[in-house]
Design an enzyme around this catalytic site. Structure first.
Site, PDB file in Angstrom:
ATOM      1  N   GLU A 390       0.840  -1.192   0.000  1.00  0.00           N
ATOM      2  CA  GLU A 390       0.000   0.000   0.000  1.00  0.00           C
ATOM      3  C   GLU A 390       0.883   1.253   0.000  1.00  0.00           C
ATOM      4  OE1 GLU A 390      -4.302   0.130   1.698  1.00  0.00           O
ATOM      5  OE2 GLU A 390      -3.043   1.030   3.235  1.00  0.00           O
ATOM      6  N   HIS A 419       7.022 -27.125   1.551  1.00  0.00           N
ATOM      7  CA  HIS A 419       6.210 -28.216   1.006  1.00  0.00           C
ATOM      8  C   HIS A 419       5.064 -27.674   0.177  1.00  0.00           C
ATOM      9  CE1 HIS A 419       8.484 -31.086   3.407  1.00  0.00           C
ATOM     10  NE2 HIS A 419       8.535 -30.092   4.279  1.00  0.00           N
ATOM     11  N   LYS A 524     -13.289   1.636  -3.617  1.00  0.00           N
ATOM     12  CA  LYS A 524     -14.337   1.989  -2.649  1.00  0.00           C
ATOM     13  C   LYS A 524     -15.461   2.739  -3.356  1.00  0.00           C
ATOM     14  CE  LYS A 524     -11.524   2.588   1.531  1.00  0.00           C
ATOM     15  NZ  LYS A 524     -10.929   3.594   2.386  1.00  0.00           N
TER      16      LYS A 524
HETATM   17  O1  LIG Z   1      -8.832   2.623   9.626  1.00  0.00           O
HETATM   18  P1  LIG Z   1      -9.758   2.864   8.507  1.00  0.00           P
HETATM   19  O2  LIG Z   1      -9.957   4.308   8.227  1.00  0.00           O
HETATM   20  O3  LIG Z   1     -11.058   2.152   8.711  1.00  0.00           O
HETATM   21  O4  LIG Z   1      -9.094   2.293   7.186  1.00  0.00           O
HETATM   22  C1  LIG Z   1      -8.795   0.948   7.062  1.00  0.00           C
HETATM   23  C2  LIG Z   1      -7.853   0.732   5.924  1.00  0.00           C
HETATM   24  O5  LIG Z   1      -8.404   1.236   4.720  1.00  0.00           O
HETATM   25  C3  LIG Z   1      -7.405   1.886   3.971  1.00  0.00           C
HETATM   26  O6  LIG Z   1      -7.604   3.249   4.093  1.00  0.00           O
HETATM   27  C4  LIG Z   1      -7.479   1.552   2.537  1.00  0.00           C
HETATM   28  O7  LIG Z   1      -7.535   0.186   2.362  1.00  0.00           O
HETATM   29  C5  LIG Z   1      -6.112   1.475   4.633  1.00  0.00           C
HETATM   30  O8  LIG Z   1      -5.078   2.332   4.368  1.00  0.00           O
HETATM   31  C6  LIG Z   1      -6.532   1.434   6.044  1.00  0.00           C
HETATM   32  O9  LIG Z   1      -5.613   0.767   6.839  1.00  0.00           O
END
Ligand SMILES: O=P(O)(O)OC[C@H]1O[C@](O)(CO)[C@@H](O)[C@@H]1O
Length: 611
Positions: A390, A419, A524
């Site tokens: 990330e 394995h 998202k």
């Molecule tokens: O802590 P939050 O804001 O719920 O985000 C959870 C996760 O989602 C992200 O923003 C994107 O996957 C990550 O960087 C983060 O760790």
């Protein structure tokens, strides 16, 4: 005849479809560089690894793997990094970088060390989000750029210690538990709000912790049901910790709503057992405050999710499991000190970054396979996957050039993985380098025994690690080995800090922002659009199903009425998914050919017509 539909239906008409297909995963990224193994440049057993030059011409990889045992021993001793106080070693001798390469990299390292220095002083090192990056201050609050932040860190740590002691000592009790004390933690969070706590729980929780921990880290209803079912009557003595930096992550919100429903159904008062860890005034924070949850702990704007293990995110759960969090912080702090050194050879994080650059040509052309030879470190590679991928997996560099950077991380544990896929690593496609994590102490003192003369079970594990390292090297496969004395809070803290810093330094070497994640937003947003489309599909179907007689619609008709003909495939998938979940969707026609299918709802929702 009526039926429900999905992507996997039989070819006969009007068949129930039960298993919708989701979009197939994207193929793994292709290696950018061609690589060949050329024979011998001096001795007969020598090999040179050569690379085609990368598109954006990073420092070129010229060199070879040393084969002569004496020279290799010299290389080993010359490059071996040792942190005496931590009992941690880093061996980079099985990477083939040359002195010339190290020299050529020098200007980039000077820039990286300066960027890191500025970051620690409070520069806006996450420019896209206009944020400081302060996870290093968490283990040394004196480094915070101002006393307000310092106090925030210190007060939060104190509050975590006091709260966890009170919970463990049953000074804070669940209202309806027969035991009169909390016995379980249910941690709800995802990504950086889950991976650190999961790794640390697996690595460090004692066999009989004061509170046992479980995780809900997804919006999979069956997974959530499983966790709640496993708790059973112990739900009454479960402390639910909801973790979300943003406070608005849908998976976490859904987990919370599902858990709250379980509490209602069990006649329990969720607020008396709920704890929120989030940024002040986030949706989660406001919910917890208004509903009067048991406790709230802050997440700071300047700590990213994937570097939040040493904040309340990781520390609260760890303390509740009886893990010495001050030792974790001490280990991290010692490692932080060591990784501030602006001399590559004496800085283990810089050495790792050097190796990553060397192995992957500075463009992510090789994957990093992480192999801890210790069961309790199983989740380290999963934790690193987010930390590294990330942070480094970026489309654009800091100057706005499209670079599609990254470093792929995977792995589970040795010797188990020997394995599974080591066969390919040794003999197959050469698209990786390995990281061995070695733990010297096999068992607590006084527990070992020889299962055959002179040999313990741990000796086998040791032998497997050394054997695999040698076998890979013999076939031109490079590796790094990180060695710790034992898995304890101090070494785990140090390992986390080591990799956090390595990622930061490497990001500077390749000129990307390690602290944002713009790519995640696209997924998202698209998920939100699918759910909005689903609502429109339902409204269209409801309207048609409220007619007398009911008007079954083809998928094309549904798409037209949704004013979304371009989304027809998604509409089909939405209908298939709802049908597979008994959502009153009825289908007629040949499910094997979606065009022939007509759908309607089993019942008309008159209220929804006028909503
Ligand atoms: O802590 P939050 O804001 O719920 O985000 C959870 C996760 O989602 C992200 O923003 C994107 O996957 C990550 O960087 C983060 O760790």
């Amino acid at each position: 005849m009526a039926s429900s539909i999905s992507g996997l239906c039989s070819s006969s008409s009007s068949t129930l479809i039960r298993k919708p297909h989701l979009a197939p995963p994207l193929p793994p990224p292709k290696s950018h560089l061609a690589e060949t193994l050329k024979p011998s440049f001096s001795g007969k057993s020598r090999h040179i690894l050569t690379h085609a030059v990368a598109r954006d011409a990073p420092v070129e990889k010229k060199g070879g793997l040393e084969r002569d045992p004496k020279a290799l021993w010299e290389r080993y001793t010359e490059w071996l990094y040792q942190h005496k106080e931590l009992g941690l070693y880093l061996d980079v001798s099985r990477m083939g970088f040359t002195d010339e390469f190290v020299k050529e990299m020098e200007p980039r390292f000077i820039k990286a060390f300066k960027a890191m220095e500025d970051l620690e002083k409070g520069a806006i090192s996450n420019p896209d989000e206009g944020r400081m990056v302060g996870h290093y201050w968490l283990r040394n609050p004196k480094l915070s750029p101002n006393s307000f932040l310092r106090l925030q860190i210190e007060n939060t740590l104190e509050a975590i210690c006091a709260f966890s002691q009170d919970i463990i000592a049953a000074k804070i009790k669940p209202p309806s538990s027969p035991d009169g004390r909390f016995t379980q933690i249910l941690s709800v969070g995802i990504g950086g709000s889950a991976l650190g706590p999961q790794f640390v729980a697996e690595a460090l929780a004692p066999d009989n912790p004061p509170l046992k921990i479980r995780f809900i880290d997804n919006t999979d209803p069956a997974g959530i049901d499983h966790q709640i079912a496993q708790l059973g009557p112990e739900l009454a003595s479960t402390l639910v910790i909801v973790i979300s930096k943003s406070g608005g992550t849908p998976e976490t919100r859904n987990g919370l709503l599902e858990v709250q429903k379980a509490f209602r159904e069990a006649g329990l008062n969720f607020a008396k057992q709920g704890v929120a860890i989030t940024q002040e005034n986030s949706l989660l924070d406001n919910t917890a405050r208004i509903e009067g949850w048991l406790a709230r702990f802050p997440m700071f704007d300047w700590v990213g999710g994937r570097t939040s293990e040493m904040s309340a995110v990781g520390l609260l759960a760890a303390a509740l499991q009886g893990i010495d969090i001050k030792e974790m912080l001490a280990g991290a702090s010692l490692m932080d000190e060591a990784t501030r050194t602006p001399v590559v050879k004496n800085n283990p994080a810089a050495l790792l970054a050097l190796c990553w650059y060397w192995a992957s040509g500075g463009v992510g052309s090789k994957d990093m396979v992480v192999l801890p030879y210790k069961d309790s470190l199983l989740l380290f590679s999963r934790y690193l996957q987010q930390l590294v991928m990330e942070s480094l997996g970026k489309e654009f560099d800091l100057d706005g050039n499209r670079v599609n950077q990254g470093l792929t991380v995977y792995g589970n544990k040795g010797s188990t993985d020997q394995h599974a896929y080591i066969q390919q690593l040794r003999e197959g496609v050469h698209n990786f380098f390995a990281t061995f994590i070695e733990v010297l102490r096999d068992r607590p003192p006084g527990h070992d025994w020889e299962l055959e003369p002179g040999v313990t079970c741990g000796d086998y594990l040791f032998g497997m690690l050394q054997g695999t390292r040698s076998a890979l090297y013999a076939n031109g496969r490079e590796s790094v080995t990180v060695t710790v004395q034992e898995v304890n809070p101090r070494s785990v803290g140090a390992l986390i800090a080591l990799y956090e810093r390595a990622v930061g330094i490497y990001a500077s070497l390749v000129n990307v922002n390690a602290y944002h994640q713009p790519g995640v937003e696209a997924g998202k947003k698209a998920a939100g659009e699918v759910l909005a489309l689903q609502k429109r599909v339902l409204a269209v179907l409801n309207e048609a199903s409220c007619k007398d007689p009911v008007e079954p619609l083809s998928i094309e008709e549904v798409a037209d009425r949704c004013h979304a003909p371009e989304d027809i495939e998604m509409i089909y998938k939405i209908i298939a998914h709802m049908a597979a979940n008994d959502r009153a969707i009825i289908a007629e026609g040949d499910c094997g050919s979606p065009r022939s299918v007509k759908v309607f709802l089993g019942e008309c929702n008159v209220d929804a017509l006028y909503a």
